[in-house]
Design a protein around this motif. Structure first.
Motif, PDB file in Angstrom:
ATOM      1  N   UNK A 154       0.831  -1.208   0.000  1.00 27.67           N
ATOM      2  CA  UNK A 154       0.000   0.000   0.000  1.00 27.67           C
ATOM      3  C   UNK A 154       0.863   1.256   0.000  1.00 27.67           C
ATOM      4  N   UNK A 158       0.669   4.139  -2.797  1.00 32.22           N
ATOM      5  CA  UNK A 158       0.404   5.533  -2.462  1.00 32.22           C
ATOM      6  C   UNK A 158       1.464   6.456  -3.014  1.00 32.22           C
ATOM      7  N   UNK A 162       0.565   9.406  -5.770  1.00 28.80           N
ATOM      8  CA  UNK A 162       0.795  10.825  -5.491  1.00 28.80           C
ATOM      9  C   UNK A 162       1.889  11.412  -6.379  1.00 28.80           C
TER      10      UNK A 162
ATOM     11  N   UNK B 154      -0.161   9.989   1.076  1.00 27.16           N
ATOM     12  CA  UNK B 154       0.253   8.829   0.290  1.00 27.16           C
ATOM     13  C   UNK B 154      -0.270   7.536   0.922  1.00 27.16           C
ATOM     14  N   UNK B 155      -0.186   7.469   2.238  1.00 33.28           N
ATOM     15  CA  UNK B 155      -0.689   6.275   2.914  1.00 33.28           C
ATOM     16  C   UNK B 155      -2.160   6.044   2.583  1.00 33.28           C
ATOM     17  N   UNK B 157      -3.827   7.170   0.051  1.00 31.08           N
ATOM     18  CA  UNK B 157      -3.952   6.832  -1.364  1.00 31.08           C
ATOM     19  C   UNK B 157      -3.659   5.356  -1.598  1.00 31.08           C
ATOM     20  N   UNK B 158      -2.616   4.890  -0.961  1.00 34.56           N
ATOM     21  CA  UNK B 158      -2.249   3.490  -1.111  1.00 34.56           C
ATOM     22  C   UNK B 158      -3.325   2.561  -0.599  1.00 34.56           C
ATOM     23  N   UNK B 159      -3.886   2.912   0.527  1.00 31.78           N
ATOM     24  CA  UNK B 159      -4.961   2.102   1.102  1.00 31.78           C
ATOM     25  C   UNK B 159      -6.137   2.031   0.131  1.00 31.78           C
ATOM     26  N   UNK B 162      -5.261  -0.125  -3.079  1.00 28.46           N
ATOM     27  CA  UNK B 162      -5.214  -1.572  -2.837  1.00 28.46           C
ATOM     28  C   UNK B 162      -6.577  -2.138  -2.441  1.00 28.46           C
ATOM     29  N   UNK B 164      -9.344  -1.113  -3.378  1.00 29.99           N
ATOM     30  CA  UNK B 164     -10.111  -1.167  -4.613  1.00 29.99           C
ATOM     31  C   UNK B 164      -9.697  -2.377  -5.457  1.00 29.99           C
ATOM     32  N   UNK B 171      -9.024  -4.776   4.874  1.00 30.82           N
ATOM     33  CA  UNK B 171      -7.699  -4.178   4.713  1.00 30.82           C
ATOM     34  C   UNK B 171      -7.713  -2.697   5.086  1.00 30.82           C
ATOM     35  N   UNK B 175      -5.330  -1.032   8.028  1.00 29.36           N
ATOM     36  CA  UNK B 175      -4.398   0.061   7.768  1.00 29.36           C
ATOM     37  C   UNK B 175      -4.762   1.321   8.538  1.00 29.36           C
TER      38      UNK B 175
END
Lengths: 187, 187
Positions: A154, A158, A162, B154-155, B157-159, B162, B164, B171, B175
């Motif tokens: 993740x 992210x 970004x 960013x965190x 966004x990553x969550x 993933x 999705x 998950x 997170x």
DNA sequence: GACGGTTTAGGACAATTGTCCTAGAATCTG
DNA sequence: CAGATTCTAGGACAATTGTCCTAAACCGTC
């Protein structure tokens, strides 16, 4: 084109274009103009556009499997291997800031299209997930190895998202440093 | 439709569809069928499809600004406010796992289309970035407030990406717990 | 009720899309 | 060389796209 078959050329060009422009945006015509074949010729090699997508995903799955296997050989210690994973953000930073992560953006697009190959594409993530989990297990984190793997996955997603949105290379470097520290402190 | 103007209805429907299906995928016809107007009527309110996109982004910018302002009022302590930011992942988890983050996926799509409104869309990120930075500054992290803001962005966004791709609600919760701990340990 | 501006409906437009078809070229096999 | 198989080119197809145009409906004002 070398000695590659026409089919391989189509898949290769499609792979690149799907990454750069997205799946739906990429038309048969644009692939054809890259491979230099006629539009009608596609249907000898593939029955539909979806079939090209499947071939592209299959190729990516193979490539990724090989890459992970290679990392397994090269990195002596599990920590080194995980660092190798983080390193791809640096290695591919130019493409990432321009087009994002090839896996993440494809999955995102297919999810919006509600496309049938969605689950196939997400297998790419599963590949990394399983591989990372394995490394964390070897580091002794048995109970939460999967959590850690997903976490790292993740984080990198992210960063890619970004960096792409803000078109920033420096941000990638910042976050990678952060991730490396996190990894070193964790083990 | 209530007392909203036709223009507002178009923007509202387009906003929703752009999120659910993507910008390019959403045709005039599909917006028209939602708003229940004729296809030709669009061009009285908008000169082009791009203009609808601009209006949608503008709306989202306004909504986001209002929301951040509201959070500023509600949260007494900067830490509470940052927690409020993290909370959106929980509040919107159903939509996120289905369509991803509205900001992230739009930016990603526009980047691939090489669309002119790309920079406008990324302003949505800047809004969050500036707001988060402000909170971290108030917590005394003057020198690296922006780094921290970008990190948290960013965190999340990553969550979203993933969650999705793997269609996982659990998950997100994992997170988010992780992010909350990180925040509490940091300040 | 007549007028004038605002708003709408619905069709026409060229361009592009994925798909399919057929005839011919290229290549291999005997 | 003859024949069969593999591959290719190029056009036809219906559907859909964003865009534009024109005429009619609507609505407030005199």
């Amino acid at each position: 084109m070398g000695d590659k078959t026409t089919r391989d050329c189509i898949v290769e060009a499609a792979d690149k274009l799907f990454y750069q422009q997205g799946y739906e945006r990429t038309s048969f015509a644009s692939i054809a103009s890259v491979v230099q074949i006629s539009r009608g010729n596609f249907y000898y090699h593939f029955k539909s556009k979806d079939e090209i997508l499947d071939a592209v995903i299959e190729t990516r799955l193979c490539t990724t499997r090989r890459m992970l296997q290679q990392w397994e050989v090269e990195g002596k210690h599990p920590v080194d291997r995980i660092h190798r994973f983080i390193q791809i953000l640096i290695d591919n930073r130019l493409k990432i800031k321009q087009y994002g992560c090839p896996v993440g953006t494809l999955c995102s697009e297919l999810a919006k299209l509600d496309h049938g190959s969605q689950s196939q594409a997400s297998q790419l993530f599963t590949l990394f997930r399983t591989w990372l989990r394995k490394q964390f297990v070897q580091l002794g984190h048995k109970s939460n190895a999967d959590i850690l793997a997903m976490h790292l996955l993740a984080r990198s997603q992210g960063v890619a998202a970004l960096a792409n949105a803000l078109y920033s290379e420096k941000f990638i470097k910042n976050e990678v440093k952060y991730m490396r520290d996190w990894l070193n402190n964790y083990v």
